[in-house]
Design a protein around this motif. Structure first.
Motif, PDB file in Angstrom:
ATOM      1  N   LEU A  56       6.945  16.925   4.727  1.00 30.39           N
ATOM      2  CA  LEU A  56       5.998  16.677   5.927  1.00 30.39           C
ATOM      3  C   LEU A  56       6.333  17.538   7.246  1.00 30.39           C
ATOM      4  N   PRO A  57       5.316  18.058   8.015  1.00 32.40           N
ATOM      5  CA  PRO A  57       5.637  18.638   9.051  1.00 32.40           C
ATOM      6  C   PRO A  57       6.280  17.838  10.186  1.00 32.40           C
ATOM      7  N   PRO A  58       7.281  18.487  11.018  1.00 32.63           N
ATOM      8  CA  PRO A  58       7.858  17.654  12.097  1.00 32.63           C
ATOM      9  C   PRO A  58       6.943  17.067  12.874  1.00 32.63           C
ATOM     10  N   GLY A  59       7.465  15.876  13.938  1.00 29.31           N
ATOM     11  CA  GLY A  59       6.508  15.544  14.907  1.00 29.31           C
ATOM     12  C   GLY A  59       6.146  13.855  14.367  1.00 29.31           C
ATOM     13  N   GLU A  60       5.392  13.424  15.206  1.00 24.38           N
ATOM     14  CA  GLU A  60       4.833  12.027  15.153  1.00 24.38           C
ATOM     15  C   GLU A  60       3.587  11.937  14.405  1.00 24.38           C
ATOM     16  N   HIS A  61       3.634  10.979  13.410  1.00 26.38           N
ATOM     17  CA  HIS A  61       2.663  11.020  12.227  1.00 26.38           C
ATOM     18  C   HIS A  61       2.158   9.569  12.247  1.00 26.38           C
ATOM     19  N   GLU A  62       0.676   9.063  11.736  1.00 29.12           N
ATOM     20  CA  GLU A  62       0.552   7.755  11.608  1.00 29.12           C
ATOM     21  C   GLU A  62       0.502   7.549  10.116  1.00 29.12           C
ATOM     22  N   VAL A  63       1.260   6.509   9.685  1.00 31.13           N
ATOM     23  CA  VAL A  63       1.679   6.334   8.099  1.00 31.13           C
ATOM     24  C   VAL A  63       0.955   5.005   7.849  1.00 31.13           C
ATOM     25  N   LEU A  64       0.148   4.971   6.705  1.00 33.06           N
ATOM     26  CA  LEU A  64      -0.430   3.770   6.356  1.00 33.06           C
ATOM     27  C   LEU A  64      -0.411   3.472   4.914  1.00 33.06           C
ATOM     28  N   LEU A  65       0.033   2.511   4.473  1.00 31.18           N
ATOM     29  CA  LEU A  65       0.385   1.895   3.139  1.00 31.18           C
ATOM     30  C   LEU A  65      -0.971   1.145   2.530  1.00 31.18           C
ATOM     31  N   ARG A  66      -1.364   1.535   1.417  1.00 24.50           N
ATOM     32  CA  ARG A  66      -2.635   0.821   0.904  1.00 24.50           C
ATOM     33  C   ARG A  66      -2.269   0.406  -0.440  1.00 24.50           C
ATOM     34  N   SER A  67      -2.459  -0.847  -0.872  1.00 25.37           N
ATOM     35  CA  SER A  67      -2.087  -1.685  -2.052  1.00 25.37           C
ATOM     36  C   SER A  67      -2.659  -3.023  -2.045  1.00 25.37           C
ATOM     37  N   SER A  68      -2.988  -3.272  -3.508  1.00 20.94           N
ATOM     38  CA  SER A  68      -3.526  -4.803  -3.610  1.00 20.94           C
ATOM     39  C   SER A  68      -2.211  -5.547  -4.144  1.00 20.94           C
ATOM     40  N   ALA A  69      -1.089  -4.904  -4.394  1.00 23.25           N
ATOM     41  CA  ALA A  69      -0.085  -5.806  -5.013  1.00 23.25           C
ATOM     42  C   ALA A  69       0.338  -6.818  -4.054  1.00 23.25           C
ATOM     43  N   PRO A  70       0.278  -8.092  -4.440  1.00 23.67           N
ATOM     44  CA  PRO A  70       0.837  -9.237  -3.698  1.00 23.67           C
ATOM     45  C   PRO A  70       2.167  -9.246  -3.281  1.00 23.67           C
ATOM     46  N   GLY A  71       2.824  -9.646  -2.125  1.00 25.20           N
ATOM     47  CA  GLY A  71       4.542  -9.666  -1.906  1.00 25.20           C
ATOM     48  C   GLY A  71       4.793  -8.428  -1.964  1.00 25.20           C
ATOM     49  N   ARG A 110      14.709  14.200   2.080  1.00 22.93           N
ATOM     50  CA  ARG A 110      13.148  14.134   1.961  1.00 22.93           C
ATOM     51  C   ARG A 110      12.549  12.855   2.290  1.00 22.93           C
ATOM     52  N   PRO A 111      11.442  12.590   2.857  1.00 20.57           N
ATOM     53  CA  PRO A 111      10.829  11.543   3.142  1.00 20.57           C
ATOM     54  C   PRO A 111      10.619  10.442   1.846  1.00 20.57           C
ATOM     55  N   GLU A 112      11.031   9.247   2.183  1.00 18.79           N
ATOM     56  CA  GLU A 112      11.122   8.366   0.822  1.00 18.79           C
ATOM     57  C   GLU A 112      10.588   6.894   1.285  1.00 18.79           C
ATOM     58  N   VAL A 113       9.867   6.353   0.284  1.00 14.00           N
ATOM     59  CA  VAL A 113       9.509   4.955   0.520  1.00 14.00           C
ATOM     60  C   VAL A 113      10.323   3.910  -0.384  1.00 14.00           C
ATOM     61  N   ARG A 114      10.765   3.227   0.168  1.00 16.82           N
ATOM     62  CA  ARG A 114      11.567   1.946  -0.786  1.00 16.82           C
ATOM     63  C   ARG A 114      10.734   0.612  -0.906  1.00 16.82           C
ATOM     64  N   LEU A 115      10.452   0.323  -2.291  1.00 15.20           N
ATOM     65  CA  LEU A 115       9.362  -0.527  -2.403  1.00 15.20           C
ATOM     66  C   LEU A 115      10.338  -1.771  -2.940  1.00 15.20           C
ATOM     67  N   SER A 116       9.561  -3.131  -2.427  1.00 18.47           N
ATOM     68  CA  SER A 116      10.140  -4.264  -2.964  1.00 18.47           C
ATOM     69  C   SER A 116       9.112  -5.283  -3.405  1.00 18.47           C
ATOM     70  N   LEU A 117       9.149  -6.011  -4.402  1.00 21.54           N
ATOM     71  CA  LEU A 117       7.856  -7.185  -4.874  1.00 21.54           C
ATOM     72  C   LEU A 117       8.790  -8.468  -5.055  1.00 21.54           C
ATOM     73  N   LYS A 118       8.073  -9.275  -4.469  1.00 25.92           N
ATOM     74  CA  LYS A 118       8.678 -10.964  -4.708  1.00 25.92           C
ATOM     75  C   LYS A 118       8.432 -11.293  -5.966  1.00 25.92           C
ATOM     76  N   ASP A 119       7.164 -10.829  -6.804  1.00 27.01           N
ATOM     77  CA  ASP A 119       6.826 -11.322  -8.065  1.00 27.01           C
ATOM     78  C   ASP A 119       6.918 -10.293  -8.968  1.00 27.01           C
ATOM     79  N   ALA A 120       7.220 -10.449 -10.426  1.00 28.29           N
ATOM     80  CA  ALA A 120       6.985  -9.417 -11.178  1.00 28.29           C
ATOM     81  C   ALA A 120       5.527  -9.306 -11.829  1.00 28.29           C
ATOM     82  N   ALA A 121       4.741 -10.382 -11.409  1.00 22.99           N
ATOM     83  CA  ALA A 121       3.381 -10.284 -11.699  1.00 22.99           C
ATOM     84  C   ALA A 121       2.679  -9.118 -11.387  1.00 22.99           C
TER      85      ALA A 121
END
Length: 878
Positions: free
Chosen positions: A696-711, A653-664
């Motif tokens: 998600l359907p096969p092929g090329e798709h545009e992916v955008l990540l939207r968030s206000s979390a710093p770092g 399955r498609p998966e997003v792995r996230l990392s934060l610099k600061d716990a705040a």
């Protein structure tokens, strides 16, 4: 009483007489040490010969006997009065010989040579007590003698006259002409005198005692005789005579070239090392016997600089006659000037230049005299190494093995070269047999190669009857003698090929190694003893400021391969099998890295022994295969849209792995948009998290990540539509305790373990940072098998600079690690099986590594062609 008085008077008279005799004797002995007595002794001890004086524009003629096949012309040059003496000064002069018959010219030849003066024990009045040649006139300067062998046409009339005159209009020469004759001397006294002369001739021509020469050679030397030919005409009108005194005194050879050194044989080359800026002059001339003048060549001249710059020019071969000069201009720096005779005829050469431009070890460079005008004749720097010949007519070459040696001590290197009278590409075959203490074979190996002739190398042989090569049969020697013959007074060195080099580990229990060949072959044997020091060439042949070139045959300060002498040395010496290999020191281009076949099979990840700590890193990779597509990821940054490729063949399955610099930043929302439409929304609840996306359907798709979390950084486990993506790698920290990796060798071919080393800096190191050990430094070797290279069981590695994009450790945003690959090859000398490679960090800085290797071919990949491209720095370090 009267009788007693008479006896007393007689005794007194006897004593007075003896006193007078003793006084006169002491006076005579005292006078022998005066300058006049020493000069008289100089003339008394010299040989007085009558020469014919050849003035400029004048000639002499000699009637040639009908049965004569060749003539010997002995010459001196008379130098202008007032010429200062300099031991390194060289003089070039020429002699023109014309053979006329009743119907015209039969042979016309101009012969040129170079000579010098040999003087010793200078006196206050400017004279010398030791001279090679001198006359009764103190102001008259005579050079050392030079000899020419003039071969006459086989078909000529019974009546023929030889005309001799100086080739240059400014030279004055002295000449004597001899004809070769063989006669049997019946008188016992004459035979003894002839044998004594033959012993003297043998001593000048060979190192072998006269008694050890064959009966045919001794008889030929004793019966051969040179008879002097007289000039025709009237003395004072048709010719002039000049008495010359000659001795055996000669200065040691330094930079003054002898006849054999001036000759540039067909196909041979000479290398001269020069320090620029300099403008040396190359002289070429021919002494061919052709009646008609024609060019002999061409000649190729190449200059190679320390920065790798090479210039090549092809010169026309000189015509028999006056020498041709070719000025050379060399810029600043170190250069090697290589002159190669590409023609079919032998040529003469010399290169003259300033003394300070001649690059040569200091111990081989005598200081020039004041009168040398600062110019000398450059000579090649020859390295002389001992070698032995083997072949059908020589004893088998045998080497004793010490049974107490370990595996490395039983390592033997064999360098083999073919030995010929002419350039040859005939295949070389060498067989090796290993024997135990009872003389029973333990193993056999064969070395087969087709080496190229080596124009910069030759072999100095012990003269054998008929000019035969050592270790050749009688029939072969006769053929060689019939086809050889250069007309040179001294024998030319023999041709050798480039080296065919191999290594062999002898088995336990080996006591003797036998080396045999079906034809004359030069063999050099070496044992290995590591000095632990880097191999550095001796001054002035240092590697400083060398780019793309290296010194070939340069002497080294320390070495690990040491020459070994055969056990049956005495038998080989008696057969003339010992010789000297002459190799010229020169610059040569660093050849391309030996091309190896591309690895077959897939890359296989190798895990270390035990359970070491694991770190995950991401590094750039191209999506060029299905497997890579499955493993690549795309970096997602908030607010920046990227195009990713979704393949139906990817089962996860498609998966997003996230990392934060600061716990705040925890508690912020993240939204994923696909082609501008909201796809998935979630809240960040940890500094490192994974979030599955809807299918998600096969092929090329545009992916955008939207968030206000710093770092915030994120990775999508799908490759980008264009460019390179990121691939996850598992690496292991390398400490001083090290990592141990198993390597399975399935066959005799070489296998390579690739060690990818990561450090926090991209620059290369100057000190060793990594230690590599195979099987604790003592791997199991294959015995009695020839191999081109030997695996180094222990070594340290200086890490090179990284040329890759930086890798990023997962969960540590902003940190970059730089990778470089260190190959560890287990060569053909390592026995099949499982081996252990251990790496250890030597420095204090952090280091990580991962390991992989490619699938191995099952068949034997041992090479069948052998060669060695010269001195290699890491060849001496196992």
């Amino acid at each position: 009483m009267k009788t007693r008085s008479r006896a007393l008077v007689a005794l007194l008279g006897l004593m007075v007489g003896l006193a007078l005799i003793w006084g006169a004797s002491f006076a005579v002995l005292g006078n022998t040490d005066t300058p006049t007595a020493r000069r008289d002794a100089k003339f008394v001890n010299a040989e007085r010969l009558i020469f014919y004086r050849l003035e400029p524009g004048r000639e002499m003629r000699v009637r040639v006997p009908a049965e004569a096949e060749e003539l010997l012309i002995v010459t001196h040059e008379l130098l202008p009065d007032g010429t200062p003496y300099a031991p390194e000064k060289q003089y070039q002069y020429g002699l023109k010989a014309i053979l006329r018959g009743p119907d015209g010219v039969l042979l016309e030849r101009s012969i040129f040579t170079r000579t010098r003066q040999s003087k010793g024990q200078p006196q206050e009045d400017g004279t010398f007590l030791e001279e090679s040649a001198f006359t009764t006139h103190a102001a008259q300067q005579v050079t050392d003698e030079r000899e020419f062998v003039l071969r006459l046409p086989k078909e000529r009339p019974d009546y023929a006259v030889l005309y001799l005159r100086p080739a240059s209009p400014s030279d004055t020469l002295l000449a004597r002409v001899y004809v070769r004759a063989h006669r049997t001397l019946p008188l016992l006294a004459s035979q003894k005198l002839a044998q004594a002369r033959a012993e003297v001739r043998a001593g000048r021509a060979t190192f072998e005692p006269f008694e050890k020469l064959s009966p045919d050679t001794r008889r030929w030397l004793a019966e051969e005789h040179w008879e002097r030919l007289n000039a025709e005409g009237e003395a004072g009108t048709d010719y002039q005579i000049e008495p010359v005194y000659r001795t055996t005194y000669r200065l040691p050879l330094v930079e003054a070239t002898e006849s054999v050194q001036e000759r540039l044989g067909a196909g041979r080359a000479v290398a001269l090392n020069v320090t620029g800026p300099a403008k040396p002059v190359l002289w070429l001339w021919s002494d061919a016997t052709d009646a008609k003048a024609q060019p002999h060549g061409p000649v190729t001249v190449q200059t190679l600089s320390a920065d790798g710059t090479a210039h090549t020019m092809e010169l026309p071969g000189p015509v028999a006659g006056s020498p041709m000069s070719h000025p050379l201009e060399l810029p600043a720096g170190v250069h090697t000037v290589m002159v190669r005779n590409d023609g079919q005829e032998d040529l003469r050469y010399t290169v003259e230049g300033p003394f300070e431009s001649w690059l040569l070890p200091a111990e081989s460079r005598p200081q020039p005299g004041v009168a040398s005008e600062g110019r000398v004749a450059f000579l090649p720097d020859l390295r002389r190494t001992e070698a032995f010949a083997t072949g059908p007519a020589c004893p088998v070459l045998e080497l004793d093995i010490d049974p107490r040696m370990d595996a490395v001590g039983r390592l033997v290197r064999i360098d083999a070269r073919s030995l010929d009278r002419a350039p040859s590409r005939e295949p070389l075959h060498l067989s090796l047999t290993v024997l135990d203490a009872q003389g029973q074979p333990l193993g056999q190996a064969a070395l087969d190669a087709t080496p190229e002739p080596a124009p910069f190398e030759s072999a100095a042989l012990v003269p054998l009857p008929g000019g035969a090569l050592p270790c050749t049969t009688v029939a072969k020697a006769a053929d060689d003698a019939g086809s050889a013959g250069s007309g040179e007074v001294t024998d030319l060195p023999a041709w050798v090929s480039g080296p065919a080099s191999a290594r062999v580990f002898l088995p336990m229990g080996a006591r003797k190694l036998r080396v045999e060949a079906p034809r004359a072959t030069i063999v050099q044997l070496y044992s290995f003893l590591s000095s632990g020091q880097p191999i550095v060439a001796s001054a002035p042949y240092t590697s400083d400021a060398l780019t793309g070139v290296r010194w070939r045959n340069a002497p080294v300060d320390s070495r690990a391969w040491h020459p070994m002498r055969p056990a049956n040395l005495s038998a080989l010496l008696q057969g003339g099998a010992r010789l000297e290999l002459l190799s010229q020191v020169r610059l040569e281009p660093v050849g391309p890295v030996e091309e190896s076949l591309p690895p077959t099979g897939d890359a296989v990840v190798v895990r270390p022994h035990g359970s070491p700590a694991v770190v995950e890193v991401l590094e750039s990779a191209q999506a060029d295969t299905v497997d890579m597509v499955k493993a690549l990821s795309t970096v997602l940054e908030p607010g920046r849209a990227v195009r990713a490729r979704f393949d139906a063949r990817t089962p996860t399955r498609p998966e997003v792995r996230l990392s934060l610099k600061d716990a705040a930043a925890l508690g912020n929302e993240v939204e994923v948009l696909l082609d501008g439409e909201p796809l998935h929304r979630f809240t960040v609840r940890s500094t490192r998290a994974r979030e599955l996306l809807p299918p998600l359907p096969p092929g090329e798709h545009e992916v955008l990540l939207r968030s206000s979390a710093p770092g915030l950084t994120a990775l999508l486990n799908r490759p980008p539509a264009a460019g390179s993506g990121l691939r996850s790698r598992t690496v292991y920290p390398v400490g001083q305790g090290g990592l141990r990796v198993p390597v399975r060798k399935t066959g005799p071919g070489a296998v390579t373990l690739n060690v990818v080393v990561y450090t926090p800096v991209a620059e290369g190191a100057t000190e060793p940072q990594l230690s590599v050990t195979v099987d604790g430094g003592n791997p199991v070797r294959r015995a009695s098998v020839l191999v081109p290279h030997v695996t180094r069981a222990e070594r340290t590695v200086v890490l090179p600079p990284s040329e890759r994009d930086p890798a990023m450790p997962v969960g540590r945003p902003g940190v970059k690690w730089y990778a470089r690959t260190v190959p560890v090859t287990l060569g053909e000398d390592i026995a099949p099986g499982v081996h252990t490679v251990r790496i250890q960090a030597l420095g204090t800085g952090p280091m990580w590594a991962r390991f992989f290797m490619f699938g191995q071919a099952v068949e034997n990949t041992a090479p069948r062609m052998w060669n060695r491209g010269g001195w290699q720095p890491d060849e001496d370090m196992l």
